[in-house]
Design a protein around this motif. Structure first.
Motif, mmCIF file in Angstrom:
data_model
loop_
_atom_site.group_PDB
_atom_site.id
_atom_site.type_symbol
_atom_site.label_atom_id
_atom_site.label_comp_id
_atom_site.label_asym_id
_atom_site.label_seq_id
_atom_site.Cartn_x
_atom_site.Cartn_y
_atom_site.Cartn_z
ATOM 1 N N ALA A 183 0.841 -1.206 0.000
ATOM 2 C CA ALA A 183 0.000 0.000 0.000
ATOM 3 C C ALA A 183 0.870 1.248 0.000
ATOM 4 C CB ALA A 183 -0.934 -0.005 1.206
ATOM 5 N N SER A 184 1.931 1.231 0.787
ATOM 6 C CA SER A 184 2.815 2.404 0.830
ATOM 7 C C SER A 184 3.557 2.571 -0.498
ATOM 8 C CB SER A 184 3.793 2.307 1.990
ATOM 9 O OG SER A 184 4.631 1.183 1.843
ATOM 10 N N LEU A 185 3.951 1.477 -1.120
ATOM 11 C CA LEU A 185 4.617 1.572 -2.426
ATOM 12 C C LEU A 185 3.662 2.098 -3.496
ATOM 13 C CD1 LEU A 185 6.762 -1.690 -2.444
ATOM 14 C CD2 LEU A 185 7.578 0.667 -2.291
ATOM 15 N N LEU A 186 2.418 1.692 -3.414
ATOM 16 C CA LEU A 186 1.421 2.193 -4.354
ATOM 17 C C LEU A 186 1.237 3.700 -4.190
ATOM 18 C CD1 LEU A 186 -0.674 1.488 -6.516
ATOM 19 C CD2 LEU A 186 -2.296 1.078 -4.680
ATOM 20 N N LEU A 187 1.177 4.154 -2.956
ATOM 21 C CA LEU A 187 1.070 5.593 -2.705
ATOM 22 C C LEU A 187 2.297 6.329 -3.228
ATOM 23 C CD1 LEU A 187 -0.407 5.514 0.895
ATOM 24 C CD2 LEU A 187 -1.526 6.461 -1.138
ATOM 25 N N TYR A 188 3.466 5.778 -2.984
ATOM 26 C CA TYR A 188 4.699 6.403 -3.463
ATOM 27 C C TYR A 188 4.683 6.503 -4.993
ATOM 28 C CZ TYR A 188 9.510 6.978 -4.877
ATOM 29 O OH TYR A 188 10.652 7.431 -5.490
ATOM 30 N N HIS A 189 4.319 5.423 -5.645
ATOM 31 C CA HIS A 189 4.293 5.403 -7.109
ATOM 32 C C HIS A 189 3.280 6.407 -7.669
ATOM 33 C CE1 HIS A 189 4.902 3.813 -11.105
ATOM 34 N NE2 HIS A 189 3.593 3.670 -11.238
ATOM 35 N N ALA A 190 2.170 6.597 -6.966
ATOM 36 C CA ALA A 190 1.132 7.529 -7.404
ATOM 37 C C ALA A 190 1.483 8.975 -7.057
ATOM 38 C CB ALA A 190 -0.205 7.152 -6.773
ATOM 39 N N GLY A 191 2.557 9.174 -6.314
ATOM 40 C CA GLY A 191 2.957 10.530 -5.938
ATOM 41 C C GLY A 191 2.132 11.096 -4.797
ATOM 42 N N LYS A 192 1.492 10.219 -4.050
ATOM 43 C CA LYS A 192 0.658 10.650 -2.915
ATOM 44 C C LYS A 192 1.457 10.559 -1.621
ATOM 45 C CE LYS A 192 -3.031 10.812 -5.514
ATOM 46 N NZ LYS A 192 -3.713 12.019 -5.854
ATOM 47 N N GLU A 193 0.999 11.288 -0.616
ATOM 48 C CA GLU A 193 1.635 11.258 0.687
ATOM 49 C C GLU A 193 1.378 9.907 1.354
ATOM 50 O OE1 GLU A 193 1.408 13.485 5.019
ATOM 51 O OE2 GLU A 193 -0.042 13.994 3.468
ATOM 52 N N ILE A 194 2.410 9.356 1.950
ATOM 53 C CA ILE A 194 2.264 8.096 2.685
ATOM 54 C C ILE A 194 1.861 8.458 4.114
ATOM 55 C CG2 ILE A 194 3.401 5.984 3.459
ATOM 56 C CD1 ILE A 194 5.264 6.265 1.051
ATOM 57 N N SER A 195 0.563 8.506 4.315
ATOM 58 C CA SER A 195 0.017 8.863 5.630
ATOM 59 C C SER A 195 -0.829 7.701 6.135
ATOM 60 C CB SER A 195 -0.852 10.120 5.515
ATOM 61 O OG SER A 195 -1.987 9.859 4.725
ATOM 62 N N GLU A 196 -1.141 7.743 7.414
ATOM 63 C CA GLU A 196 -1.957 6.682 8.009
ATOM 64 C C GLU A 196 -3.305 6.576 7.298
ATOM 65 O OE1 GLU A 196 -2.216 6.894 12.304
ATOM 66 O OE2 GLU A 196 -0.168 7.665 12.378
ATOM 67 N N GLU A 197 -3.908 7.713 7.063
ATOM 68 C CA GLU A 197 -5.228 7.730 6.423
ATOM 69 C C GLU A 197 -5.182 7.131 5.017
ATOM 70 O OE1 GLU A 197 -8.384 11.051 4.839
ATOM 71 O OE2 GLU A 197 -7.225 11.514 6.637
ATOM 72 N N ASN A 198 -4.179 7.499 4.224
ATOM 73 C CA ASN A 198 -4.081 6.989 2.862
ATOM 74 C C ASN A 198 -3.796 5.491 2.829
ATOM 75 O OD1 ASN A 198 -4.572 9.519 1.817
ATOM 76 N ND2 ASN A 198 -2.428 9.980 1.404
ATOM 77 N N VAL A 199 -2.932 5.026 3.714
ATOM 78 C CA VAL A 199 -2.636 3.590 3.772
ATOM 79 C C VAL A 199 -3.892 2.821 4.175
ATOM 80 C CG1 VAL A 199 -1.294 1.801 4.951
ATOM 81 C CG2 VAL A 199 -0.171 3.913 4.231
#
Length: 108
Positions: free
Chosen positions: A6-22
């Protein structure tokens, strides 16, 4: 592993790796979220340069590539075989150690 993915997906999408996003990604995948694990992951990743970690963790494409057809096949001497076995054992230990370290970091 799904937390790391999930964190790698956020990183790849250019999104912040936050608790809420994960949490959102995991819930969208139908995974029951453990808040403690999410907090630990996000806290651990704040200190990590993900881009650099991905570069160093990536395996070269040429690993296991077949030898050119023009090269004659020769059996290596017995001494070289022994050295290769020793190197393989060392590599196995290193990989296991890395896996254990990652598992303990993320609670797997």
């Amino acid at each position: 592993m799904e937390y790391v993915y999930a964190s790698l997906l956020l990183y790849h999408a250019g999104k912040e790796i936050s608790e809420e996003n994960v949490k959102r990604i995991l819930e969208a995948a139908g995974i029951q979220v453990d808040d403690v694990r999410v907090k630990a992951l996000v806290a651990a990743l704040k200190e990590v340069n993900i881009e650099e970690a991905l570069k160093t963790a990536a395996l070269p494409v040429a690993v296991g590539a077949p030898a050119p057809a023009t090269a004659p096949a020769q059996a290596p001497p017995a001494e070289e075989k022994k050295e290769e076995k020793k190197e393989e054992k060392k590599e196995e230990v290193k990989e296991e150690t890395v896996e254990e370290g990652l598992a303990s970091l993320f609670g797997f």
